[in-house]
Structures are given as C-alpha cells and as structure tokens.
Design an enzyme around this catalytic site. Structure first.
Site, PDB file in Angstrom:
ATOM      1  N   ASP A 365       0.833  -1.189   0.000  1.00  0.00           N
ATOM      2  CA  ASP A 365       0.000   0.000   0.000  1.00  0.00           C
ATOM      3  C   ASP A 365       0.878   1.252   0.000  1.00  0.00           C
ATOM      4  O   ASP A 365       1.868   1.332   0.733  1.00  0.00           O
ATOM      5  CB  ASP A 365      -0.892  -0.021   1.258  1.00  0.00           C
ATOM      6  CG  ASP A 365      -1.845   1.136   1.328  1.00  0.00           C
ATOM      7  OD1 ASP A 365      -2.708   1.253   0.442  1.00  0.00           O
ATOM      8  OD2 ASP A 365      -1.725   1.948   2.286  1.00  0.00           O
ATOM      9  N   GLU A 402       1.562  -0.387  -5.086  1.00  0.00           N
ATOM     10  CA  GLU A 402       0.689   0.751  -5.370  1.00  0.00           C
ATOM     11  C   GLU A 402       1.646   1.943  -5.444  1.00  0.00           C
ATOM     12  O   GLU A 402       2.016   2.521  -4.425  1.00  0.00           O
ATOM     13  CB  GLU A 402      -0.355   0.938  -4.273  1.00  0.00           C
ATOM     14  CG  GLU A 402      -1.324   2.062  -4.549  1.00  0.00           C
ATOM     15  CD  GLU A 402      -2.279   2.316  -3.394  1.00  0.00           C
ATOM     16  OE1 GLU A 402      -3.476   2.554  -3.645  1.00  0.00           O
ATOM     17  OE2 GLU A 402      -1.837   2.286  -2.223  1.00  0.00           O
TER      18      GLU A 402
END
Length: 712
Positions: A365, A402
């Site tokens: 993330d 990401e």
C-alpha cells in the site's frame, strides 16, 4: 528434545546463570516473584519458546533501560516488572531468557526509560506499556469490535510455531498466468446470505474455496490481515456503528488479525489463517497479502503510544527538524522505511510471513513511501526496494506496488526494480472506465492500456508483466456501481458526502442508482460484460474486485472504509440472481487461460503477424485515432505444440452500430466468433466458436466481439 510445553526444539539445552526478583501486582496485592534467567539469543527477535524457557529480545537506540512486563492473562497490571540487566545488552539489543514460564499463563509488554525530548523525536516514558515490535500475537483483539486498545490492554502473547504443513506445495503460478481476486476476509462471508458456518473469518474463506475454484482465479489478494484496531475513531451514524473496516492502520506487523478467526487461538494464533492458505494453495490458488509499511496506527502527535513511538520514535518515523511527523501517508505519520533498522524489520516481517505462513505474494500500500529517504525526499535507488527485489527468501513471492503516496509522489512505470515488481496501473483503470462508458475518442490510449501499457512500462512489459490491470478495487465503485451512478453517495459515512473522490469516470446509463427500467438494466449489464472482456483480454495481470462477478453493489458509496455491514459485505443471494453474469466471468477467465497469446509472447506465428497489433475499422490501418468509433486488438503466436493461437478483440463503445473488417488469415484458417456481449439471444459466450462467413462484421452498439482463428 521436548520442552515442558510439549514442543520439540533443537536449540542446545541451556541453564540459568542469574536470579532476578521482580515486583508487581496480582489480585490487588503487591507481590515479588523470583525468576531464573540468563542472557538471551540476541539475533532471535521477539518472544520465542525454548527448552524450559522463553527468549525475549528487543532493541532500542535511545533507551537507557528496558523492562519486560509480565501479566496474568487478561490483567491490566503486570505481576512482574523485570528490568533487563545492563550486562544482557549488546549494542542496542536487549535479550533475556526467563526459565520456568508457562506460555499459556502470561502475556507480556515492555517499558522503556530514556529522554523525553519531543523536539528531537525522543518520547521515552516508562509509564507506557509497549507492544513488542516483533510480537507474533496481540491480546485483547479476538472479539471483533470490542475496544481493548484504548483501555491499555494491548499486550503480546508467545506463539507456538509447530504448524504441520505436511507435504503441501505452493502453486508458484507463473506471473503471466496470474488472475487476482481482491478480497476482504470478513466481508467475503460475514453476510447471513453466505450460509457459511464460520462467517467473516479465515474459516469462512475455506468454506468458499470451491467458489473461487469455480470462478477460475489463481490468487486472492487479502485486504490487511495484520493485527489492526478496528475501533479507531469508531462512530455511530444513523444508528450504525462505523469501524475501521478495511484495516489499514496496523498495530503489529508480525501478528495475524485474531478478529478474523472463528475460535480464540491462545498461543497458536495464526492456525486458521495457515489452514486457509494451505487449502487455497492445494486448490491452485495463491494468497497475497496487502501490507501497509507506510504508516502505523500510532498516528501523529495526538495519537496513542502503542509500540514504535516508545521504542525509538525518531528511528521508526520520518520526523521534521522540530520533531513533528511527516504525513506522506495521509494517516498522521510515515514509516522511515529506509533507515537500516526499519529496513531490517520490514525484511524480517516479509520473510516471516513467507516462511511461517507460506504467503505467495505481497501488495504494498502506498509503496512510493518505500522509496523516500529519512527526510522524505525521493531516492534514486531506494535500498529497501532493491533489497526486497533480490531477497533469496522472497524470490518466488509476487511483489506488487501501489506506486504512489499521499504526498504527491507518483511512480507508475518507474517503480520497478530488477524486473521483480508489478504495479497497480491506475491509468488503465481511469482510461478503460472512460472508454467503456462511451468516450470513443480515448481509443488511442485505451489500446495502449489493453496491450500492456508499453508507453508507460516499456517493452519489458511484454515479458515481465509490470502492469496490474484493474477497473475496480476496494477503494471506489464496484463494477455494478460504475454503470449505475454518476456521483458518489457516501452519506452513510457521516461526513455529509464530502469524503471519497469525485472523479469516478462513471456513467449511470440514464438513471441514478437502482431502477426497474429493463432497458437501463440491460445496458448496464452489457457495459459490465464489455468491461469483463476488456479486462481479461488485456495484456498484463488482471485483478477482479470481490463480488464484481455477481453484480455486487455498494449503493454508490465509493469509500466504504468504515462500513462493516451489508454495504460492504458480499451478498451471496446474487450468485443465483446473477448466475448468467457469474458464468460469463467464469467463461471469459477460462478463455484467457486457453489462449496464452493474450498473456505472453509465444513462438512467432506462422502468419507473420506480430505478437500484438492494433487495428482501426480497416485492419490495414494500424494507427487508431480519436475519430475511430471501432477498433481491434490482435494477439498472435504459436503454442508449444505448434498450434496457432490467434485472437482478435473487436471493440465498439459507440452508441451506434459500426462495421469492422477482420485481419486477413492465410489459407487453411478462418475466423470464428467466440464472444459477443450483445448477442440477441443472450448467448454471449460460445463454447464452440461459430465460424463467420465474411471478413466484415457489423457490431451492435456499445458491444465487444472476440474472434479466434480456426482451421477451415
């Protein structure tokens, strides 16, 4: 050799060398307890069960002393505060073995002394009970929604590491063959409609393994399953309790979320998760974890002291010159990933999950934070990213980034290290959304996205497959909502619809939200089918959002981070209600697997067609412009057995009928129709492709057709 807890341990048998008397409180009375101890094993981080003892190891650069706190199970006050002798310290590492402990009877935490100088980032306070950064299990979290952290009940437990994996093997799916299903563990089976016995748990996922096999996905990507505090900022809105449902505020990186287990697993935390991974792996399904190394649940200056703040705040977090927290995560703090100590913790963590849980991959993330230096500036060659790419333990784990963060750092296309990293491709998402809803003028870029985004990732993507293609994910609209809502509807979140993004690239097909209008419903379902085919026939790694295969809706809410209820949960009644949609997904996934020319470069085709080519309505014109209403993509190659594998994807996102000519085939071959999302008989997928009698095909409005070359 067996220890008193019934486990085998092949470490050399050791004996105590010292005695410590420690004071504490039990049942309201002050007590003193004798402990036989010796110096510990310094490179064995966390709490580890040994022969007749437990090894405790931690480290702190700024502390002047470290005390180990032992608690009776469930108690909030320690019955013993054991100050680790200075002679048991080597460098910044404190290690002690305590003999005679029964791991089923106690929980533990730490207390550190040292300077309190916030302007320098030093926040030592011995009154804070701190969680071991390497804790394998966190107490007080096994009952979902029960608030224990704010009551000071966050402690660790020693975990038995004796899970028997037997002869189970990992799938090791080639990256070209990966099809990801993004899933929330609790949301997958929590609804009563799931019919699961172990609703909302790892066990519930096990019960539904057959469903995932039937769909045909090769991997599940789990939203965070490290221990987190779902009660952070809990609120009540319109009579519903809102929690931190997604789980992106990590408390402990080495501990599984015990709120996702069906039964309390005292001292065997992680067993149900390991069962789930083992069973999914046996079904040919890999398990990837969504990991959050960009921030923690400790927040900013106003946040709680849970662990890292009290151990070495100025090392674990990026701080401004005056000791405040940089906030590149948007969540109050930013982990100082490229400090050597933090680097080591992250590597240790990923290795731990790869070894002890057999995890097959990780999605990072806000991964751009992994590439920031200690002052927050971008690094040219971030050591952590390179290290993870080349780590021998992680060699066969998929690494997915990401590749952006909340501080404005955007690296999609430039993140990859050693061709090991894949990246979420948000440009694919936004462009394909626009194109599917009828923005035909985006055709030139759409073809770039469909054919592997080589303009972003370069030709390396033809083999390395850097791009993870997705149209929807947990953060945003579902596929059904994408064609049902023009705007977000986040009122249920309690922020007057101010949260969540406004640029959704969506279209409601003429009616906002649910409707009984059959024409609108039919149009929405056609656009969904178009999206399914486009995603599955794109070069790259496709990712599906949980429930999109059955038309799940979140009622237009595009930011359901706090919605632990029917808005977020999988509605299993839709499996039957939208059976045709599920079968369509399954068939198109199967089609992708049967035609490897879509996912990789095969041996060159005997037709001399290139591996990938794009075409306008006239196949002789390979340069598509923004004026083209219809276009095509062709994949060509030969399988290992010599069979030609030629697939042509024809796309008409325009609102009128349009004709397209198919590329000419050599003698002995002809085109056959395999998929038509606008078939008048609602028969959109053909198990046996139907030969067509002409090289020109009239495409229905807003439709996609797929053709394969077959022997005449």
């Amino acid at each position: 050799m067996n220890n008193k807890n019934g486990e085998e341990n092949n470490l050399q048998y050791i004996f105590p060398t010292d005695v410590i008397f420690a004071s504490g409180v039990r049942d309201g009375h002050e007590i003193t307890t004798r402990f036989d101890v010796r110096h510990g094993i310094y490179d064995l981080n966390g709490a580890t069960l040994l022969n007749d003892g437990v090894n405790f190891t931690c480290y702190s650069s700024g502390a002047t002393s470290v005390s180990l706190l032992l608690f009776d199970r469930g108690s909030t006050e320690p019955y013993a505060k054991i100050r680790i002798p200075e002679k048991y310290r080597i460098g910044d590492v404190y290690s002690i073995i305590i003999f005679g402990l029964n791991i089923e009877e106690f929980e533990y935490a730490y207390s550190l002394t040292g300077p309190w100088e916030p302007q320098k980032g030093l926040l030592f306070d011995e009154k804070n009970y701190l969680l071991d950064p390497y804790a394998r299990a966190v107490t007080g979290q096994s009952k979902w929604g029960q608030d224990n952290i704010s009551k000071g009940n966050t402690k660790a437990r020693v975990v038995r590491n004796d899970y028997d994996w037997g002869s189970s093997l990992q799938p090791h799916t080639p990256i070209e063959d990966v099809i990801i299903y993004e899933m929330h563990v609790r949301g997958f089976t929590k609804s009563e409609t799931s019919g699961a016995v172990k609703k909302g748990t790892f066990g519930g996922v096990i019960e539904k393994a057959y469903y995932l096999r039937a769909l045909g996905v090769t991997a599940v990507e789990l939203l965070p399953v490290f221990e987190f505090d779902e009660n952070m900022e809990n609120r009540v809105v319109d009579g519903k309790k809102l929690l931190d449902y997604w789980g992106y505020n990590t408390i402990s990186f080495f501990a599984p979320n015990t709120g996702y287990t069906y039964q309390v697993e005292y001292n065997r935390e992680g067993t149900e998760l390991k069962d789930m991974i083992r069973i999914l792996n046996q079904s040919g399904i890999e398990v990837y974890l969504d990991v959050v190394f960009n921030h923690t649940a400790e927040g900013n200056e106003k946040g709680p002291f849970l662990s890292f703040k009290g151990f070495d705040n100025n090392i674990y977090y990026m701080l401004t010159p005056d000791g405040k927290y940089y906030n590149f995560s948007g969540c109050g703090n930013t982990i100082n990933c490229n400090h050597p100590v933090v680097q080591q913790l992250i590597v240790d963590c990923l290795r731990y999950w790869a070894i002890n849980y057999r995890v097959n991959g990780f999605r990072f993330d806000l991964a751009s934070i992994l590439g920031r230096s200690e002052d927050g500036s971008p690094m040219t060659h971030p050591p952590l990213i390179e290290r993870l790419a080349n780590d021998p333990i992680l060699k066969e784990c998929k690494l997915i980034a990401e590749a952006w963060d909340a501080g404005g750092m955007y690296q999609v296309g430039s993140f990859n290290a050693s061709n090991r990293w894949s990246e979420w491709n948000d440009k694919y998402r936004d462009c394909i959304r626009d194109y599917m809803k009828g923005d035909f003028w985006r055709a030139p870029e759409a073809l770039q996205r469909i054919t592997g985004s080589r303009d972003i990732f370069g030709n390396k993507n033809a083999e390395a497959l850097s791009t993870v293609n997705f149209i929807t994910c947990h953060d945003g609209f579902t596929l059904m909502d994408l064609f049902s809502y023009n705007t977000k509807h986040n009122e249920a979140n309690g922020y007057d619809n101010r949260d969540g993004i406004d640029d959704n690239h969506s279209w409601n097909c003429g009616v906002e939200g649910e409707t009984d209008d059959k024409k609108v419903i039919d149009l929405r379902m056609r656009l969904i089918r178009n999206s399914v085919v486009t995603l599955m026939l794109s070069r790259g790694i496709p990712m599906i959002l949980m429930g999109d295969e059955i038309g799940r809706t979140k009622k237009g809410n595009n930011n359901t981070f706090c919605q632990d209820n029917e808005i977020s949960w999988m509605n299993w009644n839709l499996v039957e209600e939208n059976e045709e949609l599920f079968n369509f997904w399954r068939n198109v996934i199967s089609f992708r697997k049967k035609h490897p020319s879509i996912s990789r470069n095969l041996e060159p085709s005997a037709t001399n067609y290139p591996y990938i080519s794009t075409h306008a309505a006239d196949p002789a014109r390979t340069e598509v412009t923004s004026d083209d209403r219809v276009c095509g993509v062709m994949y060509a190659g030969r399988k290992k057995d010599g069979e030609e594998d030629i697939v042509f994807l024809a796309i008409n996102v325009h609102w009128e009928y349009n004709k397209i000519k198919l590329p000419p085939l050599p003698g002995g071959y002809r085109w056959a129709l395999a998929i038509n999302t606008a078939d008048s008989d609602d028969y959109w997928f053909y198990d046996m492709p139907v030969p067509i009698g002409s090289d020109e095909y009239e495409m229905n409005y807003r439709s996609i057709a797929v053709f394969v070359a077959i022997c005449s």
